[in-house]
Scaffold this motif. Structure first.
Motif, PDB file in Angstrom:
ATOM      1  N   PRO A 179       8.917  -1.780  22.535  1.00 17.84           N
ATOM      2  CA  PRO A 179       9.179  -3.091  21.926  1.00 17.84           C
ATOM      3  C   PRO A 179       9.990  -3.028  20.638  1.00 17.84           C
ATOM      4  CG  PRO A 179       6.835  -2.515  21.759  1.00 17.84           C
ATOM      5  CD  PRO A 179       7.466  -1.526  22.672  1.00 17.84           C
ATOM      6  N   VAL A 232       9.237  -7.595  28.652  1.00 17.86           N
ATOM      7  CA  VAL A 232       8.534  -6.460  28.054  1.00 17.86           C
ATOM      8  C   VAL A 232       7.193  -6.899  27.480  1.00 17.86           C
ATOM      9  CG1 VAL A 232       8.571  -4.811  26.130  1.00 17.86           C
ATOM     10  CG2 VAL A 232      10.563  -5.037  27.610  1.00 17.86           C
ATOM     11  N   LEU A 233       7.176  -8.022  26.783  1.00 16.67           N
ATOM     12  CA  LEU A 233       5.912  -8.529  26.225  1.00 16.67           C
ATOM     13  C   LEU A 233       4.905  -8.821  27.334  1.00 16.67           C
ATOM     14  CD1 LEU A 233       7.207 -10.911  23.401  1.00 16.67           C
ATOM     15  CD2 LEU A 233       5.974  -8.756  23.111  1.00 16.67           C
ATOM     16  N   THR A 278      13.169  -8.996  26.402  1.00 16.92           N
ATOM     17  CA  THR A 278      12.066  -8.929  25.436  1.00 16.92           C
ATOM     18  C   THR A 278      10.837  -9.664  25.961  1.00 16.92           C
ATOM     19  OG1 THR A 278      13.651  -8.833  23.620  1.00 16.92           O
ATOM     20  CG2 THR A 278      11.386  -9.394  23.058  1.00 16.92           C
ATOM     21  N   ALA A 292      18.648  -5.266  19.976  1.00 20.47           N
ATOM     22  CA  ALA A 292      19.092  -6.650  19.785  1.00 20.47           C
ATOM     23  C   ALA A 292      19.861  -6.802  18.473  1.00 20.47           C
ATOM     24  CB  ALA A 292      17.893  -7.591  19.809  1.00 20.47           C
ATOM     25  N   TYR A 312      16.559 -11.997  28.833  1.00 21.69           N
ATOM     26  CA  TYR A 312      15.158 -12.279  28.505  1.00 21.69           C
ATOM     27  C   TYR A 312      14.291 -11.024  28.608  1.00 21.69           C
ATOM     28  CZ  TYR A 312      16.673 -17.097  28.843  1.00 21.69           C
ATOM     29  OH  TYR A 312      17.340 -18.284  28.650  1.00 21.69           O
ATOM     30  N   LEU A 328      13.653  -2.004  21.351  1.00 24.57           N
ATOM     31  CA  LEU A 328      14.379  -3.128  21.943  1.00 24.57           C
ATOM     32  C   LEU A 328      14.836  -4.116  20.883  1.00 24.57           C
ATOM     33  CD1 LEU A 328      12.488  -3.973  25.262  1.00 24.57           C
ATOM     34  CD2 LEU A 328      14.861  -3.232  25.011  1.00 24.57           C
ATOM     35  N   SER A 329      14.022  -4.294  19.847  1.00 26.81           N
ATOM     36  CA  SER A 329      14.433  -5.185  18.762  1.00 26.81           C
ATOM     37  C   SER A 329      15.610  -4.595  17.991  1.00 26.81           C
ATOM     38  CB  SER A 329      13.255  -5.478  17.823  1.00 26.81           C
ATOM     39  OG  SER A 329      12.903  -4.334  17.064  1.00 26.81           O
TER      40      SER A 329
END
Length: 346
Positions: A325, A19-20, A16, A332, A14, A328-329
């Protein structure tokens, strides 16, 4: 699996979301306690923030400790991956960013921006794209189970090339005959993020292997590394909290071409590695190195060329905000497509 391993796995799964939450926390702190954040932001040498540097050390040391330095020569086996990354970093990324900056800022978004700052904004984006990332790449590589020796060798090679290629590329794209390269920032970054931690990790690995404690120390450092990543996000967004609140539209518009170029360059590098038969452990860091930016150098160069309050300086700040961010995507995407990638190698 131990309860500690399970909790770390749950935390990473989790990441992400965390981070948000940290992004919002950083913006909130930057708005509520701006003086404290300004004090932390001011703790820098040659545009390198020292609190962030300490946190980056906490993030990258676990990966550097995993590197078997005696087998660095084996990286030559992955020369196709090195070739792909170099081509993306030096032949494609700066020029694709210049094109995206022109299309979005001069054509599509021009009515929404200050006409007098558009050239400066584009200049900032070019500076951002012309400098490949140094430190954070180790974090992204670790998150995709990247080949540690490949990552270290590629970052070191990029740093050497940057000394010679940064100024000419920026000069050509911006039409500037004399580029004030912030050598102090460049050399201090290499010293802080490559030379010192690699020497420290090399000696530390030898001592820990001799005492049989390497795996225990690495296990202990994993949650520290994750916590340092989240603290870095809070600080980076905290430092720019007021900018985000006061100029949200400009930052959003600048973030669009930056985000597109990250996805374009990372996926191009990933696809080329697959076509050339590179291992997934090489393709992952190749994609991430090919897309990320050395924002400290970009910020310093933007201030030297355009001024502290310029649109270029603001554009490079967007690189800071997008880095975690968006990367990180990409992490993923690389992780979830591993089966697809390896099926294409058969």
């Amino acid at each position: 699996m131990s309860s500690d391993d399970h909790s770390i796995g749950l935390f990473a799964r989790y990441l992400t979301i965390w981070v948000l939450l940290c992004i919002f926390a950083g913006i909130g702190l930057g708005t509520l306690i701006p003086d404290a954040l300004r004090m932390l932001a001011g703790m820098e040498v040659a545009h390198i923030n020292l609190p962030v540097a300490v946190l980056i050390w906490a993030m990258i040391l676990p990966m550097l400790l995993k590197i078997d330095y005696s087998s660095l020569h084996e990286v030559w086996e992955h020369r196709r991956g090195i070739g792909v990354t170099l081509a993306i970093n030096w032949l494609i990324k700066p020029f694709s960013m210049a094109l995206l900056g022109f299309v979005f800022l001069r054509l599509i978004f021009a009515p929404l921006l200050d006409a007098g700052e558009i050239d400066s904004y584009i200049g900032g984006l070019v500076l951002l794209a012309a400098a490949p990332c140094t430190a954070m790449v180790f974090v992204w590589s670790k998150l995709v189970n990247g080949h540690p020796q490949f990552t270290l060798s590629q970052v070191a090679l990029n740093d050497v090339i940057m000394v010679f290629a940064f100024a000419p590329i920026v000069g050509v794209l911006l039409g500037v005959t004399s580029i004030a390269v912030p050598w102090e920032t460049l050399f201090l970054s290499v010293l802080l993020y490559i030379v010192i931690p690699v020497l420290f990790a090399y000696l530390g690995r030898k001592l820990l292997l001799a005492s049989g404690r390497l795996s225990d120390v690495l296990h202990m450092m994993d949650p520290v590394s994750m916590a340092a990543l989240l603290m870095t996000v809070i600080l980076l967004f905290g430092f720019q909290g007021q900018q985000i609140i006061h100029q949200p539209l400009v930052i959003l518009l600048l973030a669009i071409p930056v985000t597109i170029q990250v996805y374009f360059n990372s996926m191009l590098a990933y696809w080329l590695n697959r076509k050339l038969g590179g291992a997934h452990s090489v393709a992952g860091p190749s994609a991430l190195i090919g897309a990320s930016n050395f924002f400290e150098l970009a910020v310093a160069a933007a201030i030297a060329l355009f001024g502290l309050e310029s649109g270029a300086a603001l554009a490079t700040v967007v690189g800071v905000l997008v880095e975690v961010p968006v990367m990180l995507s990409v992490v993923a995407i690389v992780n979830r497509s591993k089966r697809w990638y390896e099926e294409g190698l058969l």
